[in-house]
Design a protein around this motif. Structure first.
Motif, PDB file in Angstrom:
ATOM      1  N   VAL A 196       2.611  -2.302  -6.292  1.00 37.29           N
ATOM      2  CA  VAL A 196       2.372  -2.940  -5.285  1.00 37.29           C
ATOM      3  C   VAL A 196       1.485  -2.056  -4.683  1.00 37.29           C
ATOM      4  N   ASP A 197       1.261  -1.126  -5.378  1.00 36.89           N
ATOM      5  CA  ASP A 197      -0.381   0.067  -4.669  1.00 36.89           C
ATOM      6  C   ASP A 197      -1.419   0.097  -5.716  1.00 36.89           C
ATOM      7  N   PRO A 198      -2.209  -0.526  -6.069  1.00 34.56           N
ATOM      8  CA  PRO A 198      -3.056  -0.353  -7.855  1.00 34.56           C
ATOM      9  C   PRO A 198      -3.576   0.755  -7.598  1.00 34.56           C
ATOM     10  N   TYR A 248      -3.576   2.989  -5.677  1.00 37.94           N
ATOM     11  CA  TYR A 248      -3.344   4.707  -5.539  1.00 37.94           C
ATOM     12  C   TYR A 248      -3.425   5.680  -6.627  1.00 37.94           C
TER      13      TYR A 248
END
Lengths: 101, 250
Positions: free
Chosen positions: A44-46, A48
């Motif tokens: 979902v938050d590549p 990070y």
């Protein structure tokens, strides 16, 4: 139903709940849910990047399971010791009550 | 609340706000480094008043109900044991119960904030499970949100005159489940999904944590009931002292 029977049945139920997935789900290593969450963050938050790491790097699964065992042992010791004290007191008071009666 | 206690609470509030910034807080189920620093600090700061409240309650118990100190240690030990048990679940992954419902039911939720953070610190420092940077967030979910739900559910069930052991089961199981719902939200806020936003991501994490947790919540409920049954038989004086059993009841 006697209280002790109920307790044993309840504990058995716990075992069943824990064992059923082991038997029914094939091809799974039952990794931690936090590991699965790590992967989900990756999707979902590549972009990070984790900015901190654990203080200690455990050498492997064995040491980790040792430490978890120690944790359980400390807890179980206190819990068992406490119950032992209460049960001993309960019987002592009961005996004393019977003698005076 | 005595004058000293008031001083202590306000001091902890201030210290908390100041130290929360420098220490960057910590937590348990969320992995080290997986919350942005702003979130880590914010969750830590939110925990501080609850921790102070818990310390005050524990000092009260230590001063006024000396008999119950062993019982307090036992509910802490219960959380220690349960949070070390990684149990396989229906989703094909493992998770562990929290064990905080028991203490919340017997002693009230604030006490569990303190006992819970001890468990979380132990796991973060020695077991590399959870983490110091996520300690605040994890304390909030496991040691505050969960216990407060247990406390509330138990009080509500008793008001509705539901059987006491059934109330205990519901309180412990729902508190356990709620802990992981909160964790999902914490991760969702920190890592909104590109397509679904915060809620999309919350749903994603909920699928991982909450689903895995349902059978474990049932186990936690059952184990809590078993311990309470034992205590009701053998530790009546203590249960009366802390107000769990009515003072006059046999």
């Amino acid at each position: 139903m006697k209280k002790s029977t109920l307790v044993i049945l309840l504990l058995l139920l716990c075992v069943v709940i824990a064992v059923v997935p082991l038997l029914t789900i094939q091809n799974s290593e039952f990794g931690g849910a936090d590991g699965a969450a790590e992967e989900a963050i990756g999707t979902v938050d590549p972009d990070y990047e984790p900015w901190a790491e654990s203080l200690i790097e455990l050498p492997g699964g064995e040491t980790e399971s040792l430490l978890f065992c120690v944790q359980t042992a400390i807890g179980a010791l206190l819990l068992g010791g406490g119950f032992g004290y209460y049960i001993g007191r309960y019987h002592k008071e009961k005996d004393a009550g019977e003698k005076t009666a | 609340m005595s004058k000293n206690e008031k001083k202590f609470l306000s001091l902890s509030l201030m210290l908390g706000l100041v130290l929360g910034v420098t220490q960057a807080a910590g937590a348990m189920h969320i992995m080290e480094g997986y919350l942005p620093i702003g979130h880590a600090v914010a969750w830590g700061a939110i925990c501080l008043p609850f921790l102070a409240w818990g310390v005050i309650r524990i000092r009260r118990i230590a001063a006024n109900s000396r008999k119950s100190i062993l019982l307090l240690a036992m509910v802490g030990a219960f959380a220690f044991v349960l949070s070390a048990l990684k149990i396989p679940s229906v989703t094909g992954s493992s998770s562990h119960p929290t064990g905080t419902g028991l203490g919340a039911i017997l002693f009230g939720a604030p006490v569990m904030a303190v006992l819970g953070i001890i468990v979380l610190l132990f796991q973060a420092v020695l077991l590399a499970h959870g983490g110091l940077t996520t300690l605040g967030a994890n304390t909030f979910s496991m040691a505050i949100a969960g216990p407060f739900v247990s406390w509330g559910v138990y009080a509500l069930c008793r008001k509705l005159r539901i059987n006491r052991l059934v109330s205990v089961f519901l309180a412990a199981a729902l508190g356990d489940l709620f802990t992981y719902v909160v964790t999902s939200f914490q991760l969702g806020f920190a890592h909104p999904s590109v397509t679904g936003g915060v809620m999309g991501s919350v749903a994603e994490f909920m699928g991982i944590f909450a689903l895995t947790q349902i059978p474990l919540a049932v186990i936690e409920g059952i184990l809590t009931v078993v311990v309470v049954m034992g205590l009701e038989t053998y530790a009546k004086p203590e249960l009366r002292e802390i107000g769990y059993l009515a003072k006059g009841a046999a």
